[in-house]
Enzyme design. Structure first.
Site, PDB file in Angstrom:
ATOM      1  N   ASP A 140     -31.140  65.646  70.227  1.00 30.96           N
ATOM      2  CA  ASP A 140     -31.186  66.972  70.834  1.00 30.96           C
ATOM      3  C   ASP A 140     -30.240  67.084  72.025  1.00 30.96           C
ATOM      4  OD1 ASP A 140     -32.931  65.160  72.156  1.00 30.96           O
ATOM      5  OD2 ASP A 140     -33.884  66.831  73.200  1.00 30.96           O
ATOM      6  N   ASP A 187     -35.448  57.661  65.618  1.00 25.76           N
ATOM      7  CA  ASP A 187     -36.805  58.046  66.019  1.00 25.76           C
ATOM      8  C   ASP A 187     -37.363  59.206  65.190  1.00 25.76           C
ATOM      9  OD1 ASP A 187     -36.871  56.137  67.993  1.00 25.76           O
ATOM     10  OD2 ASP A 187     -36.107  57.476  69.539  1.00 25.76           O
ATOM     11  N   GLU A 285     -42.961  52.078  71.759  1.00 27.34           N
ATOM     12  CA  GLU A 285     -42.591  51.691  73.114  1.00 27.34           C
ATOM     13  C   GLU A 285     -42.988  52.733  74.158  1.00 27.34           C
ATOM     14  OE1 GLU A 285     -38.404  51.254  73.652  1.00 27.34           O
ATOM     15  OE2 GLU A 285     -37.915  52.909  72.304  1.00 27.34           O
ATOM     16  N   VAL A 320     -33.026  45.276  66.586  1.00 26.52           N
ATOM     17  CA  VAL A 320     -33.004  44.889  65.171  1.00 26.52           C
ATOM     18  C   VAL A 320     -33.227  46.119  64.291  1.00 26.52           C
ATOM     19  CG1 VAL A 320     -34.305  43.636  63.402  1.00 26.52           C
ATOM     20  CG2 VAL A 320     -33.713  42.501  65.544  1.00 26.52           C
ATOM     21  N   SER A 556     -37.149  55.293  36.615  1.00 28.86           N
ATOM     22  CA  SER A 556     -36.188  56.129  35.889  1.00 28.86           C
ATOM     23  C   SER A 556     -36.120  57.551  36.408  1.00 28.86           C
ATOM     24  CB  SER A 556     -36.535  56.152  34.396  1.00 28.86           C
ATOM     25  OG  SER A 556     -36.534  54.852  33.857  1.00 28.86           O
ATOM     26  N   GLY A 600     -32.946  52.924  33.119  1.00 27.39           N
ATOM     27  CA  GLY A 600     -33.219  54.349  33.218  1.00 27.39           C
ATOM     28  C   GLY A 600     -33.409  55.029  31.880  1.00 27.39           C
TER      29      GLY A 600
END
Length: 807
Positions: A140, A187, A285, A320, A556, A600
């Site tokens: 934002d 996020d 966090e 990570v 598929s 598929g």
């Protein structure tokens, strides 16, 4: 943060002409690579993909008077500094980056851009290079900055003209700057889109880490506290909790009560008492309690260790979560959004407002930029005011549904009185039908626990219809499905056999014996076809007059009534992972063509989507017939590309694309027509595509769809319940398929779907993903026409969907 990206020219190939944009007779907007159209001076488009990394490597220009392409390096900082930070880009510079992490042109926070002086420098650098359109990717803050830049633009141009830094001609050529935003944030904290670029990849890393931790925790009977990112948004923590069966989750939007240590320890103790060997607690966090006090991973660990004396460890995932190769979904999302960003800019005029390209359900939409920003800021204000209910509501219905599902699935006991079941105790059953697929176990787990929560007796039917006919019923308790979410395959057992005239009587008999009042089938085309058969035997067998529902689950993705089947996301990710390795194996070798065969059946979904997500050059499928001449033309394209330095070419072929033009035939034709200019290798991926741990999306989608199906089935049981306790459901809307259609999750009667099904080839008559095939070809420098997907939408018009991706 913003990154603006290299513009790429799809038309360095002399066989191709400029892209044009126009309205066709069906009023559909499109890119047309055949008919050239003049464009105005100074409107290069710059663009970077935050987590899709160069996925929309499209022709991002409308500048036809000079053949220049520009790309910003280091985002707004590069725009302010100018100089070498704005460089010309070509097709090859953004080739073969789709599988790479990070951003190839860099990104940086920029304090200078927040000042009028900094924006003046940025405007000068853009005008001097004739740049009039920008695609911004970020959160934002980035998009707010872009909108402010656009508002200031006329004054900036005027100031530059008065100081004689630009000429009158340059000022006249740059009266406005157009902005299109793409949201890049792991996020998923931006209102107006179901998913932001990067979120799915971050979830992949989180779930991989938690799955690894679970193995250690089980071995040593430990409790693990896992901290994930999310300072102001708990999306990652919440969805990770659903996808990993975490015991507790702390998020900013729904703070824990002040006595959370007592609540947490009581729950963990009860779970250990029932035999569970491990506990997983996920902490965002930015987690808080109701008093606004922070809840840290270390604080949670200390509470557990000091109160329960469990061996407790903390794992902080940190950055990570941002690393690794992007998931297939993020690659595809970036590609689709990038294409829509170009189309949006081509439609804009001087009166157009900035927009954000968003995904709503399975549909691309264009949402007014500032409406999204304002709503995102309202969430932050509600949280600052401790108005938690408003904060959750503003996050959207999908977030609310995630939270509600998490609350229900993590309970240990049924409620004494449930408003849905109204005190009744119904018997419901679930079974898997068809080939195994990622997400099957997640759906069964959710159905079982939601059924128990709503006062039902829940049976699992083992080994599909063979087990049903033989009475292989297993009554489930809450703890019986613990840890099912993380595993692929089918713990219930699954087969492809359909009900027959010989077995239908036994099936009805067993349903009566166990007094089954509703049935959920989780599986592929066989599950859909079986439900249709059962519904047509209702007149003869009253025991079949029960509500029945299908959750489509097949790699598929060939089931009608849904745009996306459970398990297909896992399969596409597995395919992309294998193709990435195949591409890497050719690094440094001589010119080589890889022909990769996917599963598929007759459906080309896996071939097309994995080709687009892996940067392949073409995909051969059954739905779009191809000839020997088409293959020979591909050989010519390959030869032309390799003359320009390309050393690798990828063709993906669906296993049933053509009964005569087999994979071996295509290889031999390539070798023959290539006349020694390149070598050819075949890779048949086989059943590896059905394996692997389910992706977070398939786990979450299975969980939420099963919860929705259970609620729907209970509602129908109550509607068709007889005085003697039996059920007489004999209408078309009591045999349904639960699927994602565009922007909605809907229940569709199987009888309606039968009218739009090709049973010979096991295909729906209409498949949405075929409209992405032109994008695949354009990105590989073929001629084609691409139609817009996006619809105009206000941010308030959200629909509830299972955190949909298009994969």
């Amino acid at each position: 943060m913003i990154s603006t990206h290299h513009e790429v020219d799809a038309f360095d190939d002399p066989r191709m002409t400029e892209v044009s944009f126009r309205e066709d007779r069906n009023t559909m907007r499109r890119f047309d690579s055949i008919v050239p159209t003049a464009g105005k001076e100074g409107s290069d488009i710059m663009f970077n993909l935050y987590k899709g990394r160069g996925l929309a490597v499209f022709h991002l220009r409308r500048r036809f008077s000079r053949n220049e392409r520009r790309g910003e390096i280091r985002g707004y900082q590069g725009m302010v500094d100018g100089g070498d930070n704005v460089k010309e880009a070509d097709w090859n510079q953004v080739s073969d980056i789709i599988q790479k992490g990070g951003t190839i042109i860099g990104s940086a926070r920029c304090a200078d851009f927040r000042t009028p002086e900094g924006r003046l420098k940025a405007a000068y650098n853009l005008i001097s290079r004739g740049i009039g359109n920008i695609v911004c990717i970020g959160g934002d803050g980035t998009l707010t900055g872009a909108n402010q830049f656009r508002k200031d633009w006329p004054d900036l141009v005027k100031s530059l003209l008065e100081s004689q830094k630009i000429t009158e001609q340059q000022a006249e050529a740059s009266p406005n700057i157009q902005i299109v935003g793409l949201v890049g944030s792991i996020d998923n904290d931006f209102c107006g889109t179901d998913m932001t670029i990067g979120t799915d990849s971050a979830l992949q890393r989180i779930i991989e880490s938690i799955d690894a931790v679970v193995a250690t925790a089980q071995s040593h009977q430990r409790a693990f506290v896992v901290e994930v990112m999310g300072r102001h948004c708990g999306y990652l923590a919440l969805v990770a909790a659903l996808a990993s069966e975490a015991d507790f989750c702390f998020i900013p939007e729904w703070p824990a009560p002040s006595n959370w240590p007592e609540v947490l320890c009581k729950k963990l103790h009860e779970m250990r008492s029932e035999g569970q060997r491990l506990n997983i607690i996920i902490v965002a966090e930015g987690a808080l309690d109701r008093e606004g006090q922070p809840i840290t991973a270390e604080k949670v660990k200390d509470v557990i260790k000091n109160t329960l004396h469990y061996d407790t460890r903390v794992t902080v995932l940190g950055h990570v979560q941002r690393g690794g190769a992007p998931s297939a979904f993020d690659r595809l999302l970036g590609s689709r959004m990038g294409a829509e960003a170009v189309l949006a800019l081509m439609e804009m005029d001087n009166e157009s407002e900035p927009c954000v390209i968003s995904i709503d359900g399975n549909q691309m939409v264009r949402v007014p930029l500032m409406q999204c920003v304002e709503r995102t800021q309202q969430v932050q204000k509600a949280m600052a005011d401790k108005d938690w209910e408003t904060a959750v509501k503003l996050r959207g219905r999908s977030f609310q549904r995630n939270l509600e599902t998490y609350k229900l699935l993590t309970k240990l006991r049924m409620v004494e009185k449930d408003n849905l079941s109204e005190g009744h105790h119904f018997n419901v059953a679930v079974m898997n039908v068809g080939a195994p697929s990622g997400g099957m176990n997640a759906a069964v787990r959710s159905f079982v626990r939601m059924g128990l929560y709503h006062q039902c007796k829940v049976y699992g039917i083992e080994d599909s219809f063979e087990g049903l006919a033989n009475g292989s019923f297993r009554e489930f308790k809450w703890g019986d499905v613990t840890n099912w979410v993380m595993y692929g395959g089918s713990f219930l057992g699954t087969q492809k056999s359909l009900p027959t005239d010989k077995t239908i009587g036994k099936i009805a008999e067993q349903l009566k014996k166990f007094n089954i009042q509703a049935l959920l089938l989780v599986g592929g085309f066989e599950a859909y076809h079986s439900t249709l058969i059962l519904s047509r035997y209702r007149e003869k067998f009253p025991e079949l007059r029960i509500p029945m529902c299908i959750i489509p689950c097949t790699i598929s993705n060939n089931v009608p009534g849904t745009s996306l089947s459970l398990g297909s996301d896992t399969a596409v990710n597995e395919i992309c992972s294998m193709i990435d390795k195949i591409k890497q194996s050719a690094t440094g070798t001589k010119r080589r063509v890889f022909i990769i065969e996917t599963m598929g059946g007759y459906c080309g979904y896996l071939a097309t989507l994995s080709a687009l997500a892996s940067g392949a050059d073409n995909a051969y499928i059954f739905e779009e017939s191809f000839t020997v001449e088409d293959i020979v033309e591909d050989v010519r394209v390959i030869s032309a590309k390799m003359e320009r330095g390309v050393k690798r070419y990828l063709i993906v072929r669906n296993e049933c694309a053509d009964k005569n033009l087999t994979t071996d035939f295509v290889q031999k034709l390539f070798e023959s027509e290539g006349a020694g200019e390149f070598s050819t290798r075949v890779n048949v991926l086989g059943h590896a595509q059905q394996g692997g741990s389910p992706t977070p999306f398939d786990r979450n989608m299975g969980t939420k769809l099963a919860a929705r199906a259970l609620e729907y089935l209970i509602t129908q049981i109550k509607e068709y319940r007889q005085e003697d306790g039996g059920v007489n459901a004999n209408t078309p809307d009591t045999a349904t398929l639960l699927g994602l259609m565009g922007r909605k999750v809907v229940f569709t009667p199987v009888e309606e779907l039968a009218e739009e099904t090709d049973f010979k080839h096991r295909l729906p008559s209409s498949q949405w993903w075929l409209k992405l095939r032109p994008l695949l070809r354009i990105l590989a420098k073929h001629r084609d026409t691409y139609y817009t997907e996006a619809e105009e939408e206000a941010v308030e018009g959200e629909t509830e969907a299972p955190d949909t991706h298009v994969v």
